[in-house]
Enzyme design. Structure first.
Site, PDB file in Angstrom:
ATOM      1  N   ARG A 164       3.722   2.205   0.634  1.00 40.52           N
ATOM      2  CA  ARG A 164       2.979   1.266  -0.223  1.00 40.52           C
ATOM      3  C   ARG A 164       2.800  -0.095   0.450  1.00 40.52           C
ATOM      4  O   ARG A 164       2.866  -1.139  -0.193  1.00 40.52           O
ATOM      5  CB  ARG A 164       3.672   1.089  -1.575  1.00 40.52           C
ATOM      6  CG  ARG A 164       3.843   2.362  -2.369  1.00 40.52           C
ATOM      7  CD  ARG A 164       2.510   2.981  -2.770  1.00 40.52           C
ATOM      8  NE  ARG A 164       2.730   4.187  -3.557  1.00 40.52           N
ATOM      9  CZ  ARG A 164       2.859   5.414  -3.029  1.00 40.52           C
ATOM     10  NH1 ARG A 164       2.760   5.574  -1.710  1.00 40.52           N
ATOM     11  NH2 ARG A 164       3.059   6.462  -3.798  1.00 40.52           N
ATOM     12  N   SER A 238       1.646   3.212 -12.031  1.00 43.49           N
ATOM     13  CA  SER A 238       3.055   2.976 -11.701  1.00 43.49           C
ATOM     14  C   SER A 238       3.286   1.486 -11.435  1.00 43.49           C
ATOM     15  O   SER A 238       2.683   0.916 -10.528  1.00 43.49           O
ATOM     16  CB  SER A 238       3.457   3.785 -10.461  1.00 43.49           C
ATOM     17  OG  SER A 238       3.303   5.164 -10.706  1.00 43.49           O
ATOM     18  N   GLU A 334       5.241  -2.707  -7.794  1.00 47.22           N
ATOM     19  CA  GLU A 334       4.109  -2.238  -6.999  1.00 47.22           C
ATOM     20  C   GLU A 334       2.853  -3.034  -7.335  1.00 47.22           C
ATOM     21  O   GLU A 334       1.961  -3.214  -6.517  1.00 47.22           O
ATOM     22  CB  GLU A 334       3.885  -0.746  -7.278  1.00 47.22           C
ATOM     23  CG  GLU A 334       2.854  -0.091  -6.390  1.00 47.22           C
ATOM     24  CD  GLU A 334       2.848   1.418  -6.533  1.00 47.22           C
ATOM     25  OE1 GLU A 334       1.772   2.004  -6.342  1.00 47.22           O
ATOM     26  OE2 GLU A 334       3.892   2.001  -6.836  1.00 47.22           O
TER      27      GLU A 334
END
Length: 338
Positions: A164, A238, A334
């Site tokens: 990520r 998420s 995130e």
């Protein structure tokens, strides 16, 4: 032609549905418009925010500068033997690109079905799901350097991809605008069905030789079962990354919590399921004020209607503190906080 808007609500431009305003707002449809924008007086005088699909951002206040929405369209392809080179404008909806590739028999992206957002954001976040990351299909990207007004090509090695993460979130943050992303896919099927939930559904349906269409449909079905539709309830998918910890620490946690869900993450590293950690702390499906966690997936924070960004952020802080207190594992967001 550049159309400057003032004091515009960003509620339609972020999937959380947070109602904040941008002092200035411009939508970009071509690379030439980016070049022209550098000479615009508002561009020269304003703080700049680049916005794609708004699916990975939480606004906690009005934005005092210029919000630049990248909407560059078009998908092109070039086939060379078993390889397919697909090029997509930064404004293309990510799932539209995945569907295009699957429908044309181009293998490699099917596990990334139904991820929200646009193509231009995909390398920044190195998006990933169900055993595949953006880096696995990435060839290069074209980006506009804000300081010089020049376009630069970034190859795979240039992007410093990690979980990520990429160079665009670190050393080059805020310096470039990605305008186009190029992918390397394949005409010969390369199925990745190692993820447990995919295997279970394939077995349940007695599919022994899955196609990329099968994988895409199953991944989409799994995501729909776990993640709420932003058009019906505000969310950014998420909210937290799955934490990666040392194997030695994991062994201690596994002894204390035998049911802990984990995945290999390289040499002496283990990835934990953030959703499981949050659920064990009692947060799954709860509501606090106008926010809360999704009933089917504790990893997803939602806006039940009327939530402010500050309210969602404070709730996420509570989750982080509680998980750390119980497991000694620090969750990382995130979603980008603005």
């Amino acid at each position: 032609m550049l159309v400057l808007q003032e004091n515009i609500s960003l509620k339609p431009y972020n999937t959380f549905g947070i109602d904040v305003k941008a002092r200035f707002f411009i939508e970009i449809f071509t690379e030439d418009e980016l070049v022209a924008l550098r000479n615009h007086p508002v561009f020269k005088a304003s703080k700049l925010l680049i916005l794609g699909g708004g699916s990975n951002v939480l606004f906690t206040e009005d934005y005092p500068g210029l919000v630049l929405k990248i909407s560059i369209p078009e998908i092109t392809t070039e086939v060379a033997d078993n390889q397919v080179f697909v090029s997509a404008g930064a404004g293309v909806v990510w799932n539209d690109l995945v569907n295009y590739c699957v429908e044309n028999g181009f293998a490699g992206m099917e596990n990334l079905s139904l991820i929200p957002g646009t193509v231009g954001a995909s390398p920044i976040q190195n998006i990933g799901a169900y055993g595949v990351e953006l880096k696995d299909v990435f060839e290069s990207c074209e980006a506009f350097e804000l300081a010089t007004g020049e376009f630069k090509n970034f190859g795979y090695e240039d992007c410093h991809f990690a979980y990520r993460d990429s160079i665009f979130k670190n050393e080059l943050k805020g310096q470039y605008i990605i305008t186009r992303v190029n992918f390397r896919l394949f005409t010969r099927i390369r199925i990745n069905s190692q993820y447990g939930a995919i295997q279970s559904l394939l077995a349940e349906r007695r599919i022994t030789h899955p196609t990329i269409t099968d994988i895409s449909k199953i991944v989409a079905e799994i995501r729909v079962s776990k993640l709420p539709d932003p058009s019906t309830i505000g969310n950014a998918g998420s909210f937290f990354k799955n934490p990666i910890i040392d194997r030695s620490k994991f062994e201690g946690l596994k002894h204390a919590f035998p049911a802990m869900i984990s995945y290999p993450a390289g040499e002496d590293k283990v990835k934990l399921a953030a959703g499981w950690l949050i659920e064990q702390c009692g947060f799954k499906g709860i509501t606090e004020g106008h926010t809360g966690t999704w009933k089917n997936q504790a990893l997803v924070l939602v806006n039940h209607g009327g939530a402010t960004g500050e309210e969602v952020y404070s709730f996420s802080e509570k989750i982080i503190d509680t998980v750390f207190s119980k497991f000694d594992v620090k969750l990382e967001r995130e979603v980008n906080i603005l």
